[in-house]
Write an enzyme that holds these catalytic residues in place. Structure first.
Site, PDB file in Angstrom:
ATOM      1  N   GLY A 171      51.199 110.065  31.930  1.00  0.00           N
ATOM      2  CA  GLY A 171      50.176 110.834  31.245  1.00  0.00           C
ATOM      3  C   GLY A 171      50.444 110.952  29.754  1.00  0.00           C
ATOM      4  CB  SER A 172      49.118 113.400  27.346  1.00  0.00           C
ATOM      5  OG  SER A 172      47.779 113.193  27.742  1.00  0.00           O
ATOM      6  CB  THR A 173      54.822 112.673  28.448  1.00  0.00           C
ATOM      7  OG1 THR A 173      54.727 111.508  29.278  1.00  0.00           O
ATOM      8  CG2 THR A 173      54.636 113.921  29.299  1.00  0.00           C
TER       9      THR A 173
END
Length: 713
Positions: A387-389
């Site tokens: 994801g956005s990590t």
């Protein structure tokens, strides 16, 4: 006249007899002379012949300590019975010992008896009924080789033959089997973990059993139970010995077939250090195989002790945190697919792993059953969409490629895609419409659209528009590979270099065909690509330490065996290993660091609810990935992966972390990743404060003691 003739013949006969005796004695002496002259030397050499043989006795393995000096893995002494056979020992000899020994050694169904095979029973029957067994061979079969004959005899042993074997004989067979496993002149454990009374009885009767002795063996003990144990790894038993698939490797390095060796985790990775140096003795034996003398050639030395990078007190706290939050998430929002949670904590400046947890929740029908099991290896071996990590890596890739500039502002609103693009979605948007944002704001508020345009530009699509529904977007395989290459600089999609025998590299090729620009946008926000929790930990550490990708490590030092229970002299220290430096301007890295700080500390940051009031100055990035679960090619569930990366303090990082909670219920509001991350950082700094307080108290006590002594004087 006749009497006279008879008397005259008597001396002649006597002379003939004496002459024959003389000839016989002469022939005998001649024969003895020939033997003495021609073969005497050989005969004497055979009489005087001796052989030199060596035996090697294994030593206990090295121990393991945590970074604070706490003993983690030890060797627990246990009592054992050994057998050291002479050279050329025969099965009959071993059977005789077994028949005598059976009255003194307890043979239990779950012990020695459990190892007896049908072949062992057949061998025993043949040995006890040798003539009958071989009478079943015909004349032609008796001309075959010994091994071929024996195989035929084995094949002709019937169930009726074995039916009369008593329980007492089965006990003998169990001991006989163990005695046959021993190698000449080398001690072999035939029974271990015996009781004191059994030890005493055998010790009192050693003179009755040639080659039998009592000794102290050891068992490997994990002093912290299951915590971190599957990363420590396991070793084989003496029954298992060296693995068959690696036998050539071990035998070429002077291992015996029944040696205990590491087969997983650190026990495997550091086998050459943990195994130690065997005791070597040289034995002189005569032509009959009897030992004339025995001399110590090399003293044995216990294996090297390892000092790990792990802090076991922090490790236990992290295990509790991950397990508690996973359990609560499952109980509040029951989901059959949520089973695991992983977390990694490491020093971003050295790569040392401070704690690494993986907890698995077992769904059992019994309410009292143990729900959680420790599976820390999942942080290294399992990979999930991050994801956005990973948006920090996407922004840095955009800077370095020159497709965005620091401070560039974009409008975050929905982008429309051509049909069939982006994995089938017709639109691409953020979790909310965020409006105008620069690069720092895009990280703070987790803008998908900002990252999507970076990906399009790297892909070769330079048009900045929000409606591509009726246009053909530019395809570029080079752009796809470029993004992958940038991610790999952070350790994403490649090996991290951790000192373990195996780790996953994740998955950066989810599609065999050329990915379309819409998918490139998805890749830029952590969809479809898969990485491990350890890879995410290395990634955020690289950002925290200003761009140095350092190999994670679990072992700090190796020490030679000492004379006390403590550590011996330093043998080797594992220095930090820099794998690469980000090929990027320092100013670019600083802007991503600031975006991470604001993401945790500014009110509009996606992690501020949990980290906004912390005094340890944290920074990091949240991430939620949409995922699908398939069985036999059929979609059975749509789930979310909740992820989180971060570090603290922002201005002088000393700890970095990554959290992965895969397959959560999309309808759940339990922010398990954030709750684990917050509690993990809290635990780290609380522990540092506790230890600092203890140190100050100890110093105060020392000062008070000195003052008291001065007053007394």
């Amino acid at each position: 006249m006749k009497n006279k003739e008879s008397k005259s013949h008597l001396p002649l006969r006597l002379n003939l007899l004496f002459f024959l005796i003389f000839l016989l004695f002469s022939m005998l002496i001649l024969q003895l002379g020939v033997v003495q002259i021609l073969y005497g030397q050989d005969a004497q050499e055979e009489i005087d012949r001796t052989d030199q043989d060596t035996s090697e006795t294994p030593v206990p393995r090295g121990r393991m300590f945590d970074r604070t000096g706490e003993l983690i893995v030890d060797n627990e002494p246990i009592l054992a019975i050994t057998y050291t056979p002479p050279k050329n020992v025969q099965p009959d000899d071993n059977l005789e010992i077994a028949e005598q020994l059976v009255d003194y050694i307890e043979v239990t169904p779950d012990g020695l008896l459990s190892r007896v095979t049908e072949r062992d029973v057949e061998d025993y029957w043949i040995l006890k009924n040798f003539e009958e067994a071989y009478s079943r061979l015909d004349d032609e079969e008796l001309e075959l080789s010994d091994s071929e004959q024996y195989q035929l005899v084995l094949d002709r042993v019937t169930d009726e033959d074995l039916a009369d074997i008593s329980d007492e004989e089965m006990n003998v067979i169990a001991l006989f089997r163990e005695l046959n496993q021993a190698s000449a002149l080398t001690p072999h454990i035939i029974k271990r973990d015996i009781e004191n009374d059994e030890y005493a009885v055998i010790a009192e009767n050693l003179n009755r059993f040639p080659g039998i002795n009592v000794t102290t063996d050891w068992d490997r003990v994990h002093l912290f139970g299951g915590s971190f144990s599957n990363l420590i790894g396991g070793i084989t038993t003496t029954r298992q010995g060296i693995p068959d698939e690696n036998s050539d490797y071990f035998l070429s390095r002077n291992y015996s077939r029944n040696d205990r060796v590491g087969i997983s985790g650190l026990e495997d990775q550091y086998e050459q250090y943990l195994a130690g140096q065997k005791e070597v003795r040289e034995h002189i034996t005569d032509s009959n195989g009897n030992v004339i003398s025995s001399e110590l050639i090399r003293e044995g030395e216990r294996g090297k002790d390892l000092v790990l990078s792990v802090d076991m007190e922090l490790q236990q706290r992290l295990d509790d945190i991950v397990g508690e939050e996973l359990t609560e998430a499952i109980e509040e929002h029951p989901s059959e697919h949520l089973n695991h949670a992983m977390a990694v904590m490491m020093d971003p400046n050295t790569g040392e792993i401070l704690a690494m947890s993986g907890q698995t929740y077992e769904r059992g029908e019994e309410e009292e059953s143990e729900r959680l099991s420790d599976e820390a290896y999942r942080a290294v071996y399992d990979a999930y969409e991050p994801g956005s990590t990973i948006k920090g890596a996407t922004v840095l890739a955009g800077f370095e490629e020159g497709v965005i500039s620091p401070g560039e502002v974009m409008n975050d609103r929905t982008v429309r895609l051509p049909p069939g693009q982006g994995g089938g979605d017709l639109t691409f948007s953020s979790h909310n419409t965020l409006g105008s944002l620069d690069d720092i704001g895009a990280l703070r508020e987790s803008s998908n659209v900002y990252m999507g345009f970076i990906a399009l530009r790297i892909h070769g699509e330079m048009r900045h528009q929000y409606d591509f529904s009726n246009t053909n977007m530019t395809h570029s395989r080079e752009g796809f590979q470029t993004l992958i290459n940038y991610y790999s600089q952070f350790g994403l999609g490649v090996e991290t270099g951790i000192d373990l025998p195996y780790e996953t590299t994740g998955n950066t090729t989810p599609y065999g065909t050329l990915p379309d620009p819409g998918l490139q946008m998805q890749f830029s926000i952590g969809q479809y690509f898969e990485y491990s929790a350890l890879q995410l930990g290395q990634y955020v550490s690289t950002i925290a330490n200003d761009g140095y990708r350092i190999a994670p490590s679990l072992v700090r030092q190796m020490h030679s065996a000492g004379d006390t229970d403590g550590l011996g002299p330093l043998y080797k220290a594992n220095e930090p290993k820099i794998l690469n430096r980000l090929d990027m301007d320092d100013h670019y890295i600083e802007r991503v660091q600031e975006g991470f700080r604001q993401g945790f500390q500014e009110s509009s940051g996606t992690g501020s609810t949990y980290f906004g009031d912390k005094d340890y100055n944290p920074a990091g990035k949240t991430g939620t990935a949409e995922a699908e679960i398939y069985e036999r090619g059929e979609l059975i569930a749509e789930v979310n992966n909740l992820n989180l990366v971060g570090y603290a303090p922002f201005d002088d990082p000393e700890v970095a972390f990554a959290v992965v909670v895969p397959h959560t219920d999309p309808n759940s509001d339990h922010q398990t990743n954030l709750r684990i991350g917050e509690r993990a950082l809290d635990a780290y700094f609380e522990l540092q404060e506790e230890r600092q307080g203890t140190t100050e108290e100890e110093l105060e006590d020392e000062v008070e003691l000195e003052e008291d002594n001065s007053e007394e004087e």
